[in-house]
Design a protein around this motif. Structure first.
Motif, PDB file in Angstrom:
ATOM      1  N   GLY A 169      -6.997   2.179   3.094  1.00 32.63           N
ATOM      2  CA  GLY A 169      -5.684   2.724   2.790  1.00 32.63           C
ATOM      3  C   GLY A 169      -4.580   1.762   3.202  1.00 32.63           C
ATOM      4  O   GLY A 169      -3.551   1.659   2.529  1.00 32.63           O
ATOM      5  N   LYS A 170      -4.795   1.051   4.290  1.00 33.19           N
ATOM      6  CA  LYS A 170      -3.807   0.088   4.766  1.00 33.19           C
ATOM      7  C   LYS A 170      -3.599  -1.025   3.751  1.00 33.19           C
ATOM      8  O   LYS A 170      -2.460  -1.466   3.510  1.00 33.19           O
ATOM      9  CB  LYS A 170      -4.240  -0.498   6.109  1.00 33.19           C
TER      10      LYS A 170
ATOM     11  N   LEU B 271      -1.664   0.420   0.795  1.00 28.07           N
ATOM     12  CA  LEU B 271      -0.274   0.658   1.211  1.00 28.07           C
ATOM     13  C   LEU B 271       0.507  -0.646   1.282  1.00 28.07           C
ATOM     14  O   LEU B 271       1.667  -0.713   0.846  1.00 28.07           O
ATOM     15  CB  LEU B 271      -0.250   1.360   2.567  1.00 28.07           C
ATOM     16  N   THR B 272      -0.116  -1.694   1.802  1.00 26.82           N
ATOM     17  CA  THR B 272       0.543  -2.997   1.895  1.00 26.82           C
ATOM     18  C   THR B 272       0.938  -3.507   0.518  1.00 26.82           C
ATOM     19  O   THR B 272       2.057  -3.985   0.310  1.00 26.82           O
ATOM     20  CB  THR B 272      -0.379  -4.021   2.588  1.00 26.82           C
TER      21      THR B 272
ATOM     22  N   GLN C 237      -2.676   9.959   1.743  1.00 31.39           N
ATOM     23  CA  GLN C 237      -2.164   9.370   2.979  1.00 31.39           C
ATOM     24  C   GLN C 237      -1.264   8.173   2.687  1.00 31.39           C
ATOM     25  O   GLN C 237      -0.246   7.965   3.362  1.00 31.39           O
ATOM     26  CB  GLN C 237      -3.323   8.955   3.894  1.00 31.39           C
ATOM     27  N   VAL C 238      -1.636   7.391   1.681  1.00 25.71           N
ATOM     28  CA  VAL C 238      -0.798   6.258   1.267  1.00 25.71           C
ATOM     29  C   VAL C 238       0.550   6.770   0.776  1.00 25.71           C
ATOM     30  O   VAL C 238       1.610   6.229   1.118  1.00 25.71           O
ATOM     31  CB  VAL C 238      -1.498   5.438   0.151  1.00 25.71           C
ATOM     32  N   HIS C 239       0.517   7.830  -0.027  1.00 22.56           N
ATOM     33  CA  HIS C 239       1.736   8.413  -0.578  1.00 22.56           C
ATOM     34  C   HIS C 239       2.659   8.901   0.537  1.00 22.56           C
ATOM     35  O   HIS C 239       3.858   8.620   0.544  1.00 22.56           O
ATOM     36  CB  HIS C 239       1.373   9.565  -1.513  1.00 22.56           C
TER      37      HIS C 239
ATOM     38  N   ALA D  48       2.681   7.918   3.629  1.00 14.89           N
ATOM     39  CA  ALA D  48       3.114   6.795   4.457  1.00 14.89           C
ATOM     40  C   ALA D  48       4.298   6.034   3.856  1.00 14.89           C
ATOM     41  O   ALA D  48       4.966   5.273   4.562  1.00 14.89           O
ATOM     42  CB  ALA D  48       1.943   5.837   4.690  1.00 14.89           C
ATOM     43  N   LEU D  49       4.580   6.252   2.570  1.00 15.83           N
ATOM     44  CA  LEU D  49       5.717   5.573   1.941  1.00 15.83           C
ATOM     45  C   LEU D  49       7.054   6.149   2.394  1.00 15.83           C
ATOM     46  O   LEU D  49       8.099   5.529   2.192  1.00 15.83           O
ATOM     47  CB  LEU D  49       5.609   5.664   0.415  1.00 15.83           C
TER      48      LEU D  49
ATOM     49  N   THR E 250      -5.436   8.265  -1.127  1.00 19.88           N
ATOM     50  CA  THR E 250      -4.202   8.070  -1.885  1.00 19.88           C
ATOM     51  C   THR E 250      -3.100   9.010  -1.390  1.00 19.88           C
ATOM     52  O   THR E 250      -1.926   8.658  -1.440  1.00 19.88           O
ATOM     53  CB  THR E 250      -4.437   8.292  -3.395  1.00 19.88           C
TER      54      THR E 250
ATOM     55  N   ALA F 272       8.551   7.559  -1.239  1.00 20.19           N
ATOM     56  CA  ALA F 272       7.453   8.308  -1.863  1.00 20.19           C
ATOM     57  C   ALA F 272       7.769   8.767  -3.280  1.00 20.19           C
ATOM     58  O   ALA F 272       6.862   8.878  -4.121  1.00 20.19           O
ATOM     59  CB  ALA F 272       7.076   9.498  -0.989  1.00 20.19           C
TER      60      ALA F 272
ATOM     61  N   LYS G  82       3.860  -1.239  -0.946  1.00 20.10           N
ATOM     62  CA  LYS G  82       5.136  -1.507  -0.280  1.00 20.10           C
ATOM     63  C   LYS G  82       5.734  -2.812  -0.766  1.00 20.10           C
ATOM     64  O   LYS G  82       6.952  -2.910  -0.994  1.00 20.10           O
ATOM     65  CB  LYS G  82       4.938  -1.549   1.241  1.00 20.10           C
TER      66      LYS G  82
END
Length: 205
Positions: free
Chosen positions: A188-189, A192-193, A97-99, A101-102, A95, A106, A196
């Motif tokens: 995570g991808k 994230l998708t 890494q997802v955060h 990546a925004l 989570t 973020a 987003k």
């Protein structure tokens, strides 16, 4: 076919569309018959959504980061038992890494770690093993909010909606509706998708 008959058929079709929509929604919710048709989300939907406030969260974050969990942000929530085992740590890392990546978006997402306890935790138990775990989590994840809740209560609220709560990741919208969950099989991808896409179409948060 006369013009009058065609007009009646057209009017019947128009009036029937809302009814068909209601029927389709009913079938989708009660039978799952349309569950995978045109599906765009990676996570598992929670229908109907659960109000975050009914979980009765008690903040365990430090005093300089008080939270009532009612601010209008999207919320990514990691569930764990009293401690945080290897799988829990992996979910926290995922989570984070997802955060990250925004990027510039973020600030629209908040991360929460929830401990599932049979008895409420308090700040007075400074020497408890769990408080040691909390301190470690806060050092590794300084931007995360930490809370505890009664295990029986959250199991009751999410009964028949989220199987096996441990190490699940929940997603709540800015209005506090827990509307999706992720398992350890989700990458995570994939998370994230989804986020987003939701941030793109959301008018709040």
């Amino acid at each position: 076919m006369s013009k009058q008959t065609k007009a009646k058929l057209l009017l019947t079709s128009i009036l029937g569309l809302p009814i068909l929509g209601i029927v389709a929604a009913y079938l989708s919710y009660n039978t799952g018959i349309f569950k995978n048709i045109g599906r765009t989300n990676n996570g598992e939907l929670i229908l109907p959504p659960v109000d975050l406030q009914v979980l009765k969260l008690e903040s365990l974050s430090s005093n300089d980061r008080p939270t009532t969990f009612d601010d209008q942000t999207w919320k990514l929530i990691v569930l764990a038992n009293d401690g945080c085992d290897k799988q829990c740590q992996q979910q926290l890392y995922l989570t984070r890494q997802v955060h990250i990546a925004l990027g510039k978006e973020a600030d629209r997402l908040e991360r929460i770690f929830i401990s599932l306890n049979n008895t409420p935790l308090t700040h007075n138990k400074q020497q408890s093993e769990f408080n040691k775990v909390v301190n470690v989590i806060m050092k590794l994840h300084p931007k995360i909010n930490i809370a505890s809740t009664d295990k029986e209560n959250i199991e009751q609220q999410l009964k028949n909606k989220v199987p096996e709560l441990k190490n699940k990741i929940l997603l709540a919208d800015p209005l506090g509706n827990i509307m999706m969950y992720y398992t350890q099989q989700h990458s995570g991808k994939e998370i994230l998708t989804d986020i987003k896409h939701l941030l793109k179409v959301s008018r709040v948060g």
